[in-house]
Design a protein around this motif. Structure first.
Motif, PDB file in Angstrom:
ATOM      1  N   ALA A  26       0.834  -1.202   0.000  1.00 14.62           N
ATOM      2  CA  ALA A  26       0.000   0.000   0.000  1.00 14.62           C
ATOM      3  C   ALA A  26       0.871   1.254   0.000  1.00 14.62           C
ATOM      4  O   ALA A  26       0.528   2.258  -0.631  1.00 14.62           O
ATOM      5  N   GLY A  27       2.011   1.165   0.681  1.00 15.44           N
ATOM      6  CA  GLY A  27       2.927   2.300   0.721  1.00 15.44           C
ATOM      7  C   GLY A  27       3.515   2.627  -0.634  1.00 15.44           C
ATOM      8  O   GLY A  27       3.959   3.758  -0.872  1.00 15.44           O
ATOM      9  N   SER A  28       3.536   1.635  -1.536  1.00 16.33           N
ATOM     10  CA  SER A  28       4.064   1.860  -2.878  1.00 16.33           C
ATOM     11  C   SER A  28       2.994   2.387  -3.835  1.00 16.33           C
ATOM     12  O   SER A  28       3.270   2.607  -5.012  1.00 16.33           O
ATOM     13  N   GLY A  29       1.774   2.555  -3.313  1.00 22.53           N
ATOM     14  CA  GLY A  29       0.715   3.138  -4.126  1.00 22.53           C
ATOM     15  C   GLY A  29      -0.356   2.185  -4.605  1.00 22.53           C
ATOM     16  O   GLY A  29      -1.250   2.578  -5.357  1.00 22.53           O
ATOM     17  N   ILE A  30      -0.292   0.917  -4.183  1.00 23.16           N
ATOM     18  CA  ILE A  30      -1.296  -0.065  -4.605  1.00 23.16           C
ATOM     19  C   ILE A  30      -2.450  -0.086  -3.603  1.00 23.16           C
ATOM     20  O   ILE A  30      -2.226  -0.276  -2.400  1.00 23.16           O
ATOM     21  N   PRO A  31      -3.685   0.094  -4.048  1.00 25.94           N
ATOM     22  CA  PRO A  31      -4.829   0.015  -3.134  1.00 25.94           C
ATOM     23  C   PRO A  31      -4.980  -1.414  -2.604  1.00 25.94           C
ATOM     24  O   PRO A  31      -5.054  -2.363  -3.388  1.00 25.94           O
ATOM     25  N   VAL A  32      -5.006  -1.563  -1.295  1.00 30.69           N
ATOM     26  CA  VAL A  32      -5.082  -2.888  -0.671  1.00 30.69           C
ATOM     27  C   VAL A  32      -6.177  -2.906   0.383  1.00 30.69           C
ATOM     28  O   VAL A  32      -6.348  -1.941   1.130  1.00 30.69           O
ATOM     29  N   VAL A  33      -6.908  -4.017   0.422  1.00 32.39           N
ATOM     30  CA  VAL A  33      -7.871  -4.238   1.493  1.00 32.39           C
ATOM     31  C   VAL A  33      -7.553  -5.578   2.130  1.00 32.39           C
ATOM     32  O   VAL A  33      -7.314  -6.573   1.441  1.00 32.39           O
ATOM     33  N   LEU A  34      -7.500  -5.600   3.446  1.00 31.14           N
ATOM     34  CA  LEU A  34      -7.232  -6.834   4.185  1.00 31.14           C
ATOM     35  C   LEU A  34      -8.542  -7.548   4.481  1.00 31.14           C
ATOM     36  O   LEU A  34      -9.564  -6.911   4.734  1.00 31.14           O
ATOM     37  N   VAL A  35      -8.494  -8.887   4.464  1.00 30.32           N
ATOM     38  CA  VAL A  35      -9.679  -9.678   4.769  1.00 30.32           C
ATOM     39  C   VAL A  35      -9.325 -10.623   5.907  1.00 30.32           C
ATOM     40  O   VAL A  35      -8.420 -11.452   5.779  1.00 30.32           O
ATOM     41  N   GLY A  36     -10.021 -10.482   7.043  1.00 33.59           N
ATOM     42  CA  GLY A  36      -9.705 -11.338   8.180  1.00 33.59           C
ATOM     43  C   GLY A  36     -10.399 -10.887   9.444  1.00 33.59           C
ATOM     44  O   GLY A  36     -11.259  -9.993   9.432  1.00 33.59           O
ATOM     45  N   ASP A  37     -10.006 -11.491  10.538  1.00 40.80           N
ATOM     46  CA  ASP A  37     -10.589 -11.193  11.847  1.00 40.80           C
ATOM     47  C   ASP A  37      -9.968  -9.908  12.396  1.00 40.80           C
ATOM     48  O   ASP A  37      -8.780  -9.892  12.737  1.00 40.80           O
ATOM     49  N   PRO A  38     -10.728  -8.820  12.501  1.00 42.55           N
ATOM     50  CA  PRO A  38     -10.177  -7.543  12.956  1.00 42.55           C
ATOM     51  C   PRO A  38      -9.530  -7.621  14.336  1.00 42.55           C
ATOM     52  O   PRO A  38      -8.580  -6.876  14.618  1.00 42.55           O
ATOM     53  N   THR A  39     -10.003  -8.529  15.189  1.00 42.28           N
ATOM     54  CA  THR A  39      -9.454  -8.636  16.542  1.00 42.28           C
ATOM     55  C   THR A  39      -8.058  -9.253  16.551  1.00 42.28           C
ATOM     56  O   THR A  39      -7.340  -9.161  17.547  1.00 42.28           O
ATOM     57  N   ARG A  40      -7.664  -9.890  15.455  1.00 42.95           N
ATOM     58  CA  ARG A  40      -6.357 -10.532  15.378  1.00 42.95           C
ATOM     59  C   ARG A  40      -5.378  -9.770  14.489  1.00 42.95           C
ATOM     60  O   ARG A  40      -4.238 -10.189  14.310  1.00 42.95           O
ATOM     61  N   LEU A  41      -5.838  -8.657  13.923  1.00 45.78           N
ATOM     62  CA  LEU A  41      -4.993  -7.881  13.031  1.00 45.78           C
ATOM     63  C   LEU A  41      -4.514  -6.612  13.738  1.00 45.78           C
ATOM     64  O   LEU A  41      -5.314  -5.877  14.313  1.00 45.78           O
ATOM     65  N   SER A  42      -3.221  -6.370  13.663  1.00 41.88           N
ATOM     66  CA  SER A  42      -2.649  -5.185  14.299  1.00 41.88           C
ATOM     67  C   SER A  42      -1.681  -4.498  13.351  1.00 41.88           C
ATOM     68  O   SER A  42      -1.216  -5.096  12.375  1.00 41.88           O
ATOM     69  N   ASN A  43      -1.394  -3.244  13.660  1.00 42.68           N
ATOM     70  CA  ASN A  43      -0.464  -2.439  12.850  1.00 42.68           C
ATOM     71  C   ASN A  43      -0.868  -2.430  11.375  1.00 42.68           C
ATOM     72  O   ASN A  43      -0.035  -2.552  10.479  1.00 42.68           O
ATOM     73  N   THR A  44      -2.155  -2.267  11.147  1.00 37.88           N
ATOM     74  CA  THR A  44      -2.667  -2.279   9.781  1.00 37.88           C
ATOM     75  C   THR A  44      -2.652  -0.896   9.125  1.00 37.88           C
ATOM     76  O   THR A  44      -3.026  -0.775   7.953  1.00 37.88           O
ATOM     77  N   GLY A  45      -2.242   0.125   9.875  1.00 38.63           N
ATOM     78  CA  GLY A  45      -2.200   1.464   9.313  1.00 38.63           C
ATOM     79  C   GLY A  45      -3.596   1.934   8.947  1.00 38.63           C
ATOM     80  O   GLY A  45      -4.533   1.798   9.732  1.00 38.63           O
ATOM     81  N   GLU A  46      -3.737   2.464   7.742  1.00 38.67           N
ATOM     82  CA  GLU A  46      -5.030   2.967   7.301  1.00 38.67           C
ATOM     83  C   GLU A  46      -5.743   1.993   6.356  1.00 38.67           C
ATOM     84  O   GLU A  46      -6.703   2.365   5.680  1.00 38.67           O
ATOM     85  N   LEU A  47      -5.273   0.753   6.316  1.00 41.38           N
ATOM     86  CA  LEU A  47      -5.871  -0.220   5.414  1.00 41.38           C
ATOM     87  C   LEU A  47      -7.289  -0.593   5.843  1.00 41.38           C
ATOM     88  O   LEU A  47      -7.565  -0.813   7.019  1.00 41.38           O
ATOM     89  N   GLU A  48      -8.176  -0.679   4.866  1.00 41.57           N
ATOM     90  CA  GLU A  48      -9.538  -1.130   5.124  1.00 41.57           C
ATOM     91  C   GLU A  48      -9.517  -2.618   5.436  1.00 41.57           C
ATOM     92  O   GLU A  48      -8.697  -3.372   4.899  1.00 41.57           O
ATOM     93  N   ILE A  49     -10.420  -3.044   6.309  1.00 40.40           N
ATOM     94  CA  ILE A  49     -10.507  -4.460   6.671  1.00 40.40           C
ATOM     95  C   ILE A  49     -11.915  -4.971   6.383  1.00 40.40           C
ATOM     96  O   ILE A  49     -12.901  -4.396   6.834  1.00 40.40           O
ATOM     97  N   ILE A  50     -11.991  -6.043   5.610  1.00 36.67           N
ATOM     98  CA  ILE A  50     -13.258  -6.736   5.397  1.00 36.67           C
ATOM     99  C   ILE A  50     -13.332  -7.838   6.451  1.00 36.67           C
ATOM    100  O   ILE A  50     -12.503  -8.758   6.451  1.00 36.67           O
ATOM    101  N   PRO A  51     -14.271  -7.769   7.375  1.00 37.55           N
ATOM    102  CA  PRO A  51     -14.335  -8.742   8.476  1.00 37.55           C
ATOM    103  C   PRO A  51     -14.612 -10.160   7.984  1.00 37.55           C
ATOM    104  O   PRO A  51     -15.417 -10.373   7.080  1.00 37.55           O
ATOM    105  N   ALA A  52     -13.924 -11.115   8.583  1.00 34.32           N
ATOM    106  CA  ALA A  52     -14.142 -12.542   8.311  1.00 34.32           C
ATOM    107  C   ALA A  52     -13.816 -13.294   9.589  1.00 34.32           C
ATOM    108  O   ALA A  52     -12.705 -13.191  10.114  1.00 34.32           O
ATOM    109  N   SER A  53     -14.767 -14.052  10.093  1.00 29.34           N
ATOM    110  CA  SER A  53     -14.614 -14.674  11.406  1.00 29.34           C
ATOM    111  C   SER A  53     -13.949 -16.049  11.391  1.00 29.34           C
ATOM    112  O   SER A  53     -13.557 -16.571  12.422  1.00 29.34           O
TER     113      SER A  53
END
Length: 328
Positions: A26-53
């Motif tokens: 994402a820092g290189s300019g590529i739009p990225v969205v993370l998919v996963g459990d938000p409670t287990r993800l840290s240091n994600t910066g400003e990346l959007e997260i699609i919740p998945a349990s």
């Protein structure tokens, strides 16, 4: 916006390494969205997260896991591509499940018999050799191999800029009469004309030698060949380094050799390949190896983004339709 959906929970080093790689991409300019459990993800910066349990484990049965774990990060990533929320997906999780998720959620391209996995094999001094299929289809018909050749040729053209990729069949000899009935029949079909630059058969010893840009085989043979190469290279490198560590004199050689060896080692480092591509589904799906580091994830995201930008899926769909009409 060619967003890449990243399965944050897939891989031996997930989610930390995956998140680090995604943030770097994402820092290189590529739009990225993370998919996963938000409670287990840290240091994600400003990346959007699609919740998945849920998480598809490496030990899960691929088909059953995809059907039962509908809220898994892998399935949700594939759905993001299907629904237009992302242009591509990346996963370092269970390979079979990633393939099943992409196939069931994105769907198969019209005219494609079976999707296939295209794996870049390093060739020092030139573009990688694309091995297809490297594990998706254990048994194949001659017409399936022809279609793999078509899809692999498009992939090599779009990914590596090869105008007319040289396509070969993997067999036990160079002669058209060598190989199984399936290989011989596929050879005849390709030789008649299938919209690719067919150069004949190659053998296993030719995979890393630059004899062809695309090598076509069934998923069983391809996966055995791939794992054999990985194991052989690992053993040879281990032996090489053990020799250099023998004594003070051999250790001094390291300083002299490293400037020459480093580019070669980087070529063979799987973290630099960006992973394998699942061809034949209606979306870009890059499958990274299970032990992917943050660097590997970053490169996989870059590959996925580039392939989406190049219009790879549409190019494959068009090629399959055109060659299908010409053969019918």
């Amino acid at each position: 916006m060619l967003t890449v959906a990243v399965d944050a929970m897939g891989g031996d080093h997930a989610p930390q390494a995956v998140v680090e790689g995604a943030v770097a991409a994402a820092g290189s300019g590529i739009p990225v969205v993370l998919v996963g459990d938000p409670t287990r993800l840290s240091n994600t910066g400003e990346l959007e997260i699609i919740p998945a349990s849920e998480v598809v484990e490496m030990t899960d049965d691929p088909a059953k896991a995809v059907r039962r774990k509908k809220d898994s990060s892998m399935v949700r990533a594939a759905e993001a591509v299907r629904d237009g929320k992302a242009a591509a997906m990346v996963s370092a999780g269970n390979t079979g499940a990633a393939m099943a998720a992409a196939l069931l959620r994105m769907g198969r391209l019209a005219g494609v018999s079976r999707p296939a996995i295209a794996t870049p094999l390093p060739v020092p001094g030139r573009s990688p050799c694309v091995l297809i299929d490297s594990g998706a289809n254990l048994e194949c018909s001659p017409t399936m191999l022809v279609q793999f050749a078509q899809m692999g040729s498009i992939f090599a053209r779009e990914r590596y800029g090869i105008a007319e990729p040289r396509v070969a069949l993997l067999s036990i000899g160079e002669e058209p009469s060598k190989g199984t009935d399936t290989v011989r029949q596929a050879h005849a079909l390709l030789a008649e004309g299938a919209g690719v630059r067919f150069i004949g058969n190659v053998e296993g010893r030719d995979l890393l030698g630059g004899a062809a840009d695309v090598v076509v085989t069934d998923g069983f043979t391809g996966n055995v060949a791939l794992k054999s190469l990985e194991g052989s290279l690992k053993s040879l490198m281990g032996l090489f380094w053990s020799v250099l560590q023998t004594n003070e004199e051999t250790q001094k050689c390291i300083e002299v050799l490293m400037p020459y060896l480093t580019p070669i080692l980087q070529t063979f480092d799987p973290d630099n390949t960006g992973g394998a591509m699942l061809l034949g589904v209606n979306g870009v799906c890059v499958i990274s190896h299970g032990s992917s580091s943050a660097t590997a994830i970053t490169n996989a995201i870059k590959v996925a983004h580039d392939l989406a930008a190049a219009g790879l899926v549409d190019a494959i769909g068009t090629a399959v339709k055109v060659t299908g009409k010409s053969q019918s």
